[in-house]
Structure formats: structure tokens, C-alpha cells
Design a protein around this motif. Structure first.
Motif, PDB file in Angstrom:
ATOM      1  N   ALA A   8       0.833  -1.203   0.000  1.00  0.00           N
ATOM      2  CA  ALA A   8       0.000   0.000   0.000  1.00  0.00           C
ATOM      3  C   ALA A   8       0.868   1.254   0.000  1.00  0.00           C
ATOM      4  N   PHE A   9       1.943   1.232   0.762  1.00  0.00           N
ATOM      5  CA  PHE A   9       2.874   2.358   0.805  1.00  0.00           C
ATOM      6  C   PHE A   9       3.504   2.584  -0.569  1.00  0.00           C
ATOM      7  N   LEU A  10       3.913   1.519  -1.223  1.00  0.00           N
ATOM      8  CA  LEU A  10       4.514   1.629  -2.561  1.00  0.00           C
ATOM      9  C   LEU A  10       3.527   2.197  -3.572  1.00  0.00           C
ATOM     10  N   GLU A  11       2.269   1.808  -3.456  1.00  0.00           N
ATOM     11  CA  GLU A  11       1.236   2.363  -4.345  1.00  0.00           C
ATOM     12  C   GLU A  11       1.057   3.862  -4.092  1.00  0.00           C
ATOM     13  N   LYS A  12       1.083   4.247  -2.831  1.00  0.00           N
ATOM     14  CA  LYS A  12       0.946   5.662  -2.478  1.00  0.00           C
ATOM     15  C   LYS A  12       2.124   6.472  -3.036  1.00  0.00           C
ATOM     16  N   ILE A  13       3.312   5.901  -2.968  1.00  0.00           N
ATOM     17  CA  ILE A  13       4.505   6.586  -3.466  1.00  0.00           C
ATOM     18  C   ILE A  13       4.378   6.888  -4.958  1.00  0.00           C
ATOM     19  N   SER A  18       5.138  14.559  -3.192  1.00  0.00           N
ATOM     20  CA  SER A  18       5.805  15.049  -1.978  1.00  0.00           C
ATOM     21  C   SER A  18       6.424  13.889  -1.200  1.00  0.00           C
ATOM     22  N   LEU A  19       5.757  12.760  -1.204  1.00  0.00           N
ATOM     23  CA  LEU A  19       6.293  11.563  -0.566  1.00  0.00           C
ATOM     24  C   LEU A  19       7.541  11.086  -1.312  1.00  0.00           C
ATOM     25  N   GLN A  20       7.511  11.152  -2.630  1.00  0.00           N
ATOM     26  CA  GLN A  20       8.678  10.788  -3.435  1.00  0.00           C
ATOM     27  C   GLN A  20       9.881  11.652  -3.069  1.00  0.00           C
ATOM     28  N   GLU A  21       9.667  12.949  -2.908  1.00  0.00           N
ATOM     29  CA  GLU A  21      10.755  13.864  -2.552  1.00  0.00           C
ATOM     30  C   GLU A  21      11.328  13.539  -1.176  1.00  0.00           C
ATOM     31  N   VAL A  33      11.255   4.136   7.106  1.00  0.00           N
ATOM     32  CA  VAL A  33      10.232   3.661   8.040  1.00  0.00           C
ATOM     33  C   VAL A  33       9.531   4.849   8.698  1.00  0.00           C
ATOM     34  N   SER A  34      10.294   5.865   9.086  1.00  0.00           N
ATOM     35  CA  SER A  34       9.704   7.058   9.700  1.00  0.00           C
ATOM     36  C   SER A  34       8.788   7.794   8.728  1.00  0.00           C
ATOM     37  N   ILE A  35       9.219   7.914   7.478  1.00  0.00           N
ATOM     38  CA  ILE A  35       8.404   8.571   6.453  1.00  0.00           C
ATOM     39  C   ILE A  35       7.110   7.795   6.233  1.00  0.00           C
ATOM     40  N   ALA A  36       7.224   6.483   6.185  1.00  0.00           N
ATOM     41  CA  ALA A  36       6.035   5.644   6.013  1.00  0.00           C
ATOM     42  C   ALA A  36       5.078   5.836   7.184  1.00  0.00           C
ATOM     43  N   LYS A  37       5.617   5.876   8.393  1.00  0.00           N
ATOM     44  CA  LYS A  37       4.788   6.052   9.579  1.00  0.00           C
ATOM     45  C   LYS A  37       4.060   7.394   9.535  1.00  0.00           C
TER      46      LYS A  37
END
Length: 84
Positions: A8-13, A18-21, A33-37
Motif C-alpha cells: 500500500a505504501f509503494l502504491e501511495k509513493i 511530496s512523498l517521493q521527494e 520507516v519514519s516517512i512511512a509512519k
């Protein structure tokens, strides 16, 4: 802390620039892990390592003559899709 969360995180990326950056600036697995959290996902550094190992195996299979396009028959020759 599951593979489903990682997927799910990979799909969001894929859709969240902004998450990519943020991930481009991540120095290590703990930072990821912190970014994912922060984004609402529960993954661990262990899950990330496992995913990286799988990715390496997939790359090796492609480099070793495996299916490069994901079509099953491409591993043994051109698949029907490429013959069109």
C-alpha cells in the motif's frame, strides 16, 4: 508491520510527489520507516530489506535471461504480445 502495508505504501509513493521527494532525501531504512509512519503506514526495516532482496532476485532473473516484460512466455522466447 506487514507486506500488505508495504504494498500500500509503494502504491501511495507512485502517486504522491511530496512523498517521493521525502524518500529521495532518506538516508537509510530507518528514515524510510519514519516517512512511512508519518504517511500512516506501519512497516519495518526488516520488511524493507526483504523487499530489496526480492527486487535484487527479480533483477538477476531479468539479467540472466528471464522474462523482461513480465509476460510468462517471454522467458522462453517472444510472447504473443511482442509479435503483434
Amino acid at each position: 508491520m506487514s507486506e500488505e502495508q508495504l504494498k500500500a505504501f509503494l502504491e501511495k509513493i507512485k502517486v504522491d510527489t511530496s512523498l517521493q521527494e521525502k524518500l529521495k532525501a532518506a538516508a537509510n531504512a530507518d528514515a524510510v520507516v519514519s516517512i512511512a509512519k508519518e504517511a500512516g503506514f506501519s512497516i519495518s526495516a526488516e520488511i524493507l530489506k526483504k523487499a530489496q532482496e526480492l527486487s535484487k532476485e527479480e533483477l538477476e532473473s531479468v539479467a540472466g535471461g528471464g522474462a523482461s516484460c513480465g509476460h510468462y512466455s517471454c522467458s522462453t522466447g517472444p510472447c504473443d504480445w511482442h509479435l503483434l
